[in-house]
Design a protein around this motif. Sequence first.
Motif, PDB file in Angstrom:
ATOM      1  N   PHE A 563       0.055  -4.484   3.313  1.00  0.00           N
ATOM      2  CA  PHE A 563      -0.875  -5.554   2.963  1.00  0.00           C
ATOM      3  C   PHE A 563      -0.159  -6.895   2.814  1.00  0.00           C
ATOM      4  CE2 PHE A 563      -2.958  -1.643   1.504  1.00  0.00           C
ATOM      5  CZ  PHE A 563      -4.205  -1.784   2.087  1.00  0.00           C
ATOM      6  N   VAL A 564       0.871  -6.942   2.011  1.00  0.00           N
ATOM      7  CA  VAL A 564       1.631  -8.179   1.815  1.00  0.00           C
ATOM      8  C   VAL A 564       3.120  -7.826   1.835  1.00  0.00           C
ATOM      9  CG1 VAL A 564      -0.080  -9.629   0.681  1.00  0.00           C
ATOM     10  CG2 VAL A 564       1.144  -7.921  -0.662  1.00  0.00           C
ATOM     11  N   GLY A 565       3.584  -7.335   2.978  1.00  0.00           N
ATOM     12  CA  GLY A 565       4.964  -6.904   3.121  1.00  0.00           C
ATOM     13  C   GLY A 565       5.878  -8.013   3.607  1.00  0.00           C
ATOM     14  N   GLN A 566       7.143  -7.678   3.752  1.00  0.00           N
ATOM     15  CA  GLN A 566       8.141  -8.640   4.204  1.00  0.00           C
ATOM     16  C   GLN A 566       9.026  -8.004   5.264  1.00  0.00           C
ATOM     17  OE1 GLN A 566       8.794 -10.068  -0.327  1.00  0.00           O
ATOM     18  NE2 GLN A 566      10.257 -10.957   1.108  1.00  0.00           N
ATOM     19  N   GLY A 567       9.232  -8.744   6.368  1.00  0.00           N
ATOM     20  CA  GLY A 567      10.205  -8.332   7.354  1.00  0.00           C
ATOM     21  C   GLY A 567      11.613  -8.610   6.848  1.00  0.00           C
ATOM     22  N   PRO A 568      12.636  -8.169   7.580  1.00  0.00           N
ATOM     23  CA  PRO A 568      14.021  -8.318   7.118  1.00  0.00           C
ATOM     24  C   PRO A 568      14.424  -9.755   6.804  1.00  0.00           C
ATOM     25  CG  PRO A 568      13.912  -6.807   8.977  1.00  0.00           C
ATOM     26  CD  PRO A 568      12.548  -7.396   8.840  1.00  0.00           C
ATOM     27  N   ALA A 569      13.870 -10.719   7.500  1.00  0.00           N
ATOM     28  CA  ALA A 569      14.279 -12.116   7.303  1.00  0.00           C
ATOM     29  C   ALA A 569      13.314 -12.919   6.438  1.00  0.00           C
ATOM     30  CB  ALA A 569      14.443 -12.803   8.662  1.00  0.00           C
ATOM     31  N   ASP A 570      12.218 -12.314   6.002  1.00  0.00           N
ATOM     32  CA  ASP A 570      11.208 -13.045   5.227  1.00  0.00           C
ATOM     33  C   ASP A 570      11.689 -13.290   3.801  1.00  0.00           C
ATOM     34  OD1 ASP A 570       9.398 -13.142   7.346  1.00  0.00           O
ATOM     35  OD2 ASP A 570       8.537 -11.194   6.839  1.00  0.00           O
ATOM     36  N   GLN A 571      11.408 -14.479   3.306  1.00  0.00           N
ATOM     37  CA  GLN A 571      11.789 -14.843   1.947  1.00  0.00           C
ATOM     38  C   GLN A 571      10.677 -14.612   0.932  1.00  0.00           C
ATOM     39  OE1 GLN A 571      15.034 -15.841   1.320  1.00  0.00           O
ATOM     40  NE2 GLN A 571      15.210 -15.218   3.481  1.00  0.00           N
ATOM     41  N   LYS A 572       9.472 -14.359   1.421  1.00  0.00           N
ATOM     42  CA  LYS A 572       8.342 -14.135   0.521  1.00  0.00           C
ATOM     43  C   LYS A 572       7.350 -13.213   1.205  1.00  0.00           C
ATOM     44  CE  LYS A 572       5.883 -18.302   2.067  1.00  0.00           C
ATOM     45  NZ  LYS A 572       5.236 -19.557   1.627  1.00  0.00           N
ATOM     46  N   PRO A 573       6.388 -12.659   0.460  1.00  0.00           N
ATOM     47  CA  PRO A 573       5.398 -11.757   1.062  1.00  0.00           C
ATOM     48  C   PRO A 573       4.613 -12.443   2.175  1.00  0.00           C
ATOM     49  CG  PRO A 573       5.333 -11.606  -1.326  1.00  0.00           C
ATOM     50  CD  PRO A 573       6.224 -12.766  -1.002  1.00  0.00           C
ATOM     51  N   GLN A 574       4.303 -11.664   3.187  1.00  0.00           N
ATOM     52  CA  GLN A 574       3.568 -12.150   4.350  1.00  0.00           C
ATOM     53  C   GLN A 574       2.205 -11.449   4.445  1.00  0.00           C
ATOM     54  OE1 GLN A 574       4.963 -14.627   6.450  1.00  0.00           O
ATOM     55  NE2 GLN A 574       6.411 -14.661   4.746  1.00  0.00           N
ATOM     56  N   PRO A 575       1.210 -12.083   5.080  1.00  0.00           N
ATOM     57  CA  PRO A 575      -0.125 -11.471   5.203  1.00  0.00           C
ATOM     58  C   PRO A 575      -0.155 -10.390   6.280  1.00  0.00           C
ATOM     59  CG  PRO A 575      -0.110 -13.596   6.295  1.00  0.00           C
ATOM     60  CD  PRO A 575       1.235 -13.457   5.629  1.00  0.00           C
ATOM     61  N   VAL A 576       0.619  -9.344   6.063  1.00  0.00           N
ATOM     62  CA  VAL A 576       0.716  -8.264   7.043  1.00  0.00           C
ATOM     63  C   VAL A 576      -0.622  -7.550   7.209  1.00  0.00           C
ATOM     64  CG1 VAL A 576       1.997  -6.161   7.664  1.00  0.00           C
ATOM     65  CG2 VAL A 576       3.151  -7.999   6.451  1.00  0.00           C
ATOM     66  N   VAL A 577      -1.504  -7.665   6.202  1.00  0.00           N
ATOM     67  CA  VAL A 577      -2.819  -7.033   6.303  1.00  0.00           C
ATOM     68  C   VAL A 577      -3.578  -7.518   7.530  1.00  0.00           C
ATOM     69  CG1 VAL A 577      -3.960  -8.757   4.822  1.00  0.00           C
ATOM     70  CG2 VAL A 577      -4.919  -6.451   5.026  1.00  0.00           C
ATOM     71  N   ASN A 578      -3.322  -8.746   7.976  1.00  0.00           N
ATOM     72  CA  ASN A 578      -3.971  -9.240   9.191  1.00  0.00           C
ATOM     73  C   ASN A 578      -3.580  -8.391  10.389  1.00  0.00           C
ATOM     74  OD1 ASN A 578      -5.006 -11.327   7.629  1.00  0.00           O
ATOM     75  ND2 ASN A 578      -3.348 -12.734   8.160  1.00  0.00           N
ATOM     76  N   MET A 579      -2.308  -8.050  10.479  1.00  0.00           N
ATOM     77  CA  MET A 579      -1.827  -7.190  11.556  1.00  0.00           C
ATOM     78  C   MET A 579      -2.380  -5.774  11.400  1.00  0.00           C
ATOM     79  SD  MET A 579       2.115  -6.514  12.770  1.00  0.00           S
ATOM     80  CE  MET A 579       2.262  -8.123  13.562  1.00  0.00           C
ATOM     81  N   LEU A 580      -2.496  -5.298  10.164  1.00  0.00           N
ATOM     82  CA  LEU A 580      -3.064  -3.975   9.915  1.00  0.00           C
ATOM     83  C   LEU A 580      -4.478  -3.883  10.472  1.00  0.00           C
ATOM     84  CD1 LEU A 580      -2.954  -1.191   8.409  1.00  0.00           C
ATOM     85  CD2 LEU A 580      -3.928  -2.396   6.433  1.00  0.00           C
ATOM     86  N   LEU A 581      -5.288  -4.924  10.248  1.00  0.00           N
ATOM     87  CA  LEU A 581      -6.683  -4.914  10.692  1.00  0.00           C
ATOM     88  C   LEU A 581      -6.816  -5.170  12.187  1.00  0.00           C
ATOM     89  CD1 LEU A 581      -8.169  -6.975   7.735  1.00  0.00           C
ATOM     90  CD2 LEU A 581      -8.391  -4.524   8.091  1.00  0.00           C
ATOM     91  N   ARG A 582      -5.897  -5.946  12.739  1.00  0.00           N
ATOM     92  CA  ARG A 582      -5.981  -6.304  14.160  1.00  0.00           C
ATOM     93  C   ARG A 582      -5.304  -5.262  15.049  1.00  0.00           C
ATOM     94  NH1 ARG A 582      -6.574  -6.846  18.615  1.00  0.00           N
ATOM     95  NH2 ARG A 582      -6.442  -8.648  20.007  1.00  0.00           N
ATOM     96  N   HIS A 583      -4.143  -4.735  14.614  1.00  0.00           N
ATOM     97  CA  HIS A 583      -3.337  -3.864  15.479  1.00  0.00           C
ATOM     98  C   HIS A 583      -3.081  -2.471  14.920  1.00  0.00           C
ATOM     99  CE1 HIS A 583      -2.531  -7.085  18.308  1.00  0.00           C
ATOM    100  NE2 HIS A 583      -2.239  -7.879  17.294  1.00  0.00           N
TER     101      HIS A 583
END
Length: 686
Positions: A563-583
């Motif tokens: 939902f609000v995860g971080q990739g290896p280079a991210d400094q803060k939570p990202q809206p990964v939920v958008n990718m969850l719903l789209r892909h």
Amino acid sequence: MSPINRRDFAKMAVAIGATAAWGNLYGSSSEMAWRERRDLFPEGVASGDPDHTSVLLWTRYPQGGALNFEVAEDEQFKRVVATGKTRVLAASDWTCRVLVGGLKPAHVYWYRFADAQGNGSRVGRTITAPDPADDRAVAFAFVSCQNANQGAQNAYRRMIYEDERAAEADRLGFVLHLGDFIYEIVWYPEDRPQGMYDRKIRDVVRYPSGEKIRDFHVPTTLEDYRAVYKGYLRDPDLQDARARWPFVNMWDNHEFSWLGWQSLQKFEGKTRPAQTRKVAAMQAFFEFQPARMKRPNSSSLEEFHGPKVEDVPVTKFDEQGLGEEPNNLAAIGSLTGYRALRWGRNMELIVTDQRSYRSEEPTDMQEAKALASDDFPELIPQEAMEILDAARTYNKGNPPETIRSVDGSVSIPNIWAKRPAQTVLGAEQKAWFLERLNRSEATWKIWGNTTATLDMRADPQNLSQGKKWPWSGYAGFAMGDWSTAYTERGEIYDFVRERGITGFATVAGDRHSFWAGLAAKALPPHSFTPVGIAFVTGSVSAPGLVEAFEHVLPKDHPLQPLFVGQGPADQKPQPVVNMLLRHGVKSCQQYLKSGDVQKSRELSNPDLSPHVSFVDMGGHGYSVVRGSTQTLETEFVCIPRPVESSGREDGGPLNYRVRFQTRIWKKGEPPRLDLKVVEGDPKFSI
């Protein structure tokens, strides 16, 4: 379309509760004494529901008495085409409405009010619709969900800034407000000194009466509902927007009650009658929103004259789930909001009411709570929601006796097996909507819908580690909107397909997020057959799902990274939920591992969301629609989270601007939606 005569126009004004004024074609210099005293008109001015020869004007003057008004073709009022007087009464909380007719189509007008001493309102600007035969391109903005208690209305400042600098032919004709103009749930600053998420609580509204539930307050009287509108309308950005464009307003839930339906409220899991509050909410809406809405049994030009009702339990419902208790019927009939507006040859806007006639939302019933699980936040099995929605019509009239998960961990009795299928529109409104849609001759038939129509689902069955999804197939989200009203939405889309209706598009709000995609009755594994296009606009200022996940979802929850995860280079939570719903799940897992968006998209589940082109569950801002004889273009203008006022003339920076274009399709053809990122990088949304 034949022009309306003055006698019929006067009857129209009476029907909607407005003073009638008739314009002339020539104009003359102003003879009205006027000097601006905005302090005497603290909520400003507004106009609404224009057609090609008339528009409704509004102001509030707490001193009361009579007001003069005038309408001109120029801002200096040297070509005044309509004048008159209107009364401002305490019974209408000192508001007034004026319906001005005899105007030119597709024309900009300026208007103002003044008392007998010449103390005047600010000057307002309004616009009439093009003639129904006029094939010029049309443009309007649509917005929803402004919470002045918790955020700033920077979106309006950006909208004004861009429109003022646009070429005349490219300017907006009106603003469609799709509900939650106010939020009746109000926190006072002392209720939450810690604020809401990262937002401070503003001291915008104090209820004269009110009721406190947990740590928030809700209105109980007409004066309470009026207090919310007055608090909101003193916001300078909102007030300036209402002074620049005519608004077309429709209520959603918060104009009455958060979990309200018909004239019922629900708090802490308990449903209770609230007929008196429903009528109060409708009266306040009538008084503060210039809209061509019908009142029964009233010929007053100034007063609402709502029905006298009592808060009586509603226990008997008809075959469409409509409560038959007389006070319930009187309350929801006190103001009829659904209506249609023609805007030239290319557009007809058909606006519906998703709250007053709907049956009880099945996933919000106590008996359905077992379908949700803390192990899978927000996710409800789609198959179970389909059973709840269709009720006794499920499986061609053979619904199961129980609703059971694959692993047997959940099994609930199907109490819906003898209920009618869920309805959002109700029988009478749905018949009107389908008939209006069927006979529309406009190029684009725009369904103005306060709640979203695009399915919102995920594929937890593809989780490769952790707790296994106990259900078969996809998960949906219990949003209480059209995304889980499968039966009735399918009936509407079948109607569109069977009659070969082209140019069918939906614009919606409520979801506090931007969505774009194709309107389809069902998704894989069922047949996927789009019949139209659909859009949802982000909230003006109300918090969205991404913001909630950032603050509420435990950081050690196994699914939190989806939902609000971080990739290896991210400094803060990202809206990964958008990718969850789209892909889907696999794309999210790849992003969390590699931080590579393109590589993640390559693992997209093609059956999850073939209907979705774009989704941003954290987006704020507004949307613009432009329609011509050949194309419909919709633009999302996304701003940063509006925690505070930007203080800038342009409303602050943009996160992104994306544009979608559709060419008119022929009968029997599926529509197509093309996406272009104009500014910014909404990387998780596409």
